[in-house]
Structures are given as C-alpha cells and as structure tokens.
Design an enzyme around this catalytic site. Sequence first.
Site, PDB file in Angstrom:
ATOM      1  N   SER A  17       0.591  -0.974  -0.280  1.00 50.01           N
ATOM      2  CA  SER A  17      -0.267   0.460  -0.059  1.00 50.01           C
ATOM      3  C   SER A  17       1.015   1.330  -0.048  1.00 50.01           C
ATOM      4  CB  SER A  17      -0.778   0.022   0.963  1.00 50.01           C
ATOM      5  OG  SER A  17      -1.622  -1.342   0.821  1.00 50.01           O
ATOM      6  N   LYS A  66     -10.134  -5.184  10.064  1.00 52.85           N
ATOM      7  CA  LYS A  66     -10.959  -4.525   9.691  1.00 52.85           C
ATOM      8  C   LYS A  66     -12.854  -4.017  10.498  1.00 52.85           C
ATOM      9  CE  LYS A  66      -9.358  -5.683   5.362  1.00 52.85           C
ATOM     10  NZ  LYS A  66      -9.537  -6.402   3.812  1.00 52.85           N
ATOM     11  N   GLY A 127     -15.076 -19.599   0.721  1.00 51.90           N
ATOM     12  CA  GLY A 127     -15.147 -18.614   1.530  1.00 51.90           C
ATOM     13  C   GLY A 127     -16.272 -18.004   2.692  1.00 51.90           C
ATOM     14  N   ALA A 131     -12.683 -11.967   4.153  1.00 51.77           N
ATOM     15  CA  ALA A 131     -13.247 -11.879   3.056  1.00 51.77           C
ATOM     16  C   ALA A 131     -13.712 -11.917   1.870  1.00 51.77           C
ATOM     17  CB  ALA A 131     -11.247 -12.379   2.246  1.00 51.77           C
ATOM     18  N   ASN A 150     -18.025 -22.660   1.412  1.00 51.86           N
ATOM     19  CA  ASN A 150     -17.104 -22.627   2.852  1.00 51.86           C
ATOM     20  C   ASN A 150     -16.940 -24.334   3.455  1.00 51.86           C
ATOM     21  OD1 ASN A 150     -15.235 -21.097   4.295  1.00 51.86           O
ATOM     22  ND2 ASN A 150     -16.998 -21.500   5.797  1.00 51.86           N
TER      23      ASN A 150
END
Length: 270
Positions: A17, A66, A127, A131, A150
């Site tokens: 980043s 997050k 998943g 994410a 999943n």
Amino acid sequence: MTDQYAVIGNPITHSKSPLIHRMFAQQTGQDMSYVAVEAPLGGFAATIERLRAEGYKGCNVTVPFKFEAFQLCNQLTGRASAAHAVNTLLFEDGKILGDNTDGAGLIADIEQNLGCKLLFRKVLLMGAGGAAHGVIWQLFNAGASIVVANRTVDKAQQLAAEFASYGTVFASSYEALAGKQFDVVINATSSSLSDALPPLPCGIFVPHALAYDMMYGKQTPFLKFAQEQGAERLADGLGMLAEQAAEAFNKWRGVRPDTQAVLEELRRIP
Ligand code: ATR
C-alpha cells in the site's frame, strides 16, 4: 503542510500500500505522505488515537483490524455497514468516518481490467470469513447470482442468510458443487496463504470461466487447479489491491488515479 496517511495492520512489513499510494500521489501531484504502521494486537484503537492526535488525515486498515475499525467509526458508508468491515478511515471534524473499498476494488478489477461483466453471471464465492464478507454486497450490486461455498457450511449459510435480501444467493458445501458450473469463481478463503486448495470438485468451470484468487504474489494452488480444469482466464488479487487503493485515494483526495500505470509497475517489481 504535507497531509499524512497510513496503512495499519499486523503484520504490515510486506504491504504494497505505501508504494501504491506514493505512486498515486506522484502521478496526481498530491502533497501527501503514506507510511505503514504496525499496531500491536489489542492496540488498534490506541494507534488510531495516536495518529489522529498527530494530525493524520486518514488511513487504510488491513488484517486483522477491519472489524475493529468498523466498530470504531462514528459514521459508515452503506457498503461498509453491509460488509461489517472497514478498510478506509477518514478523520474529519473530530469524527472517524469509515468506508470499505474492497468490494468496489474487486468489481473494478473484474469488470474494467479483466473485461468480465458480472450482470447475471453465475459466481461461486469461496469462503465465508472477513474477505468474503467484504465483497459480497458489491457482487450483488453488480448483478451477479451467487453461490457461497465454505468448508464450515454453517458459516456459508449465515453469510447467505445475512445477504439474502440483496439478491440471489445460495449456500453450499464444496461436495455439493459437483455437477454445477460457474462463469466466475472467486477464492476469498485464506487457503492460498498455507498453499492449500479448497476441496473443489472437478468440472465447475464453464469453458470461458474466470478464476480469481484474492491473494497475490505467487501462483496459488487454486489458480493452478483452475488452469488444469480449463478455466480460460486466471487472475490474482493484485488488480483488486490497486483498485481498492484507488477508491480510497479518491475518497481522501477527490482525484481518481490511473491504476493501469501503477499495476504495470507493480507487476514488474517482485
Ligand atoms: P479472512 O479475513 O481472510 O476471510 P477468516 O475470516 O479467518 O479470514 O476466514 C478464512 C476463510 O478461509 C474461512 O472461510 C475458512 O473456512 P472455514 O470457515 O471452514 O474455516 C477458509 N479457509 C481457510 N483455509 C482453507 C482451506 N484450506 N480450504 C478451504 N477453506 C479454507
């Protein structure tokens, strides 16, 4: 004075980043700095307080913070509140404003960079963790019809139930995918980190399918499997990384950088 920004995570040393945002700043002539900051586990809120006290204008947030970032915000965008996760913070008028640009980054990469329109496409999202949560709302927004698979099926069911009001979504185990086919298969699991392959049955890709791994930096077992299975297009998550960064940059600076030039540069650097 130069406006200061940062990316916060743990670990953070390998983050691209700072490089991306510095390239954006140079390209658009913005007077800003962007550094990587490692917050101790359990010390995320204190790190944010320190940065605010030092006059930072905003930051990006990455693994594993997050959700903590989401909880810390005074105000959220719709997509951040749908994702229950925040990757972009703006510090403004004494408030913390939160956005999530991950989903928009994924869609921009798939639709614009890779030229694959998602409207009415059958998408398999693998998943059901952070994410997957971060991108599913935006996949609905793009008009995709979604199956979430999943290993722990309960979690796929919970995710599907949470987003059922937005569009067509089914939860599935990996075994139950046998006999089904998808236009786009997205790996939003952390399997690639441990060089593992989710237990996908053979034959799930339509011939022109796109296989997309949100991981980047190496050929993952999933992309290798997809290639062997005849998926026509393969993509890693570098484009998503650049696009989510561009979206955050635009939020902060009101200028949209050219991601193509930056992506070419990123692909040149090991
Ligand atoms: P992230 O924030 O990266 O999504 P997470 O919230 O811990 O991390 O979620 C990890 C996801 O990767 C989960 O969906 C996990 O499946 P389980 O819920 O069944 O644990 C999935 N995952 C991790 N390793 C995997 C593997 N080898 N095969 C398939 N799925 C895997």
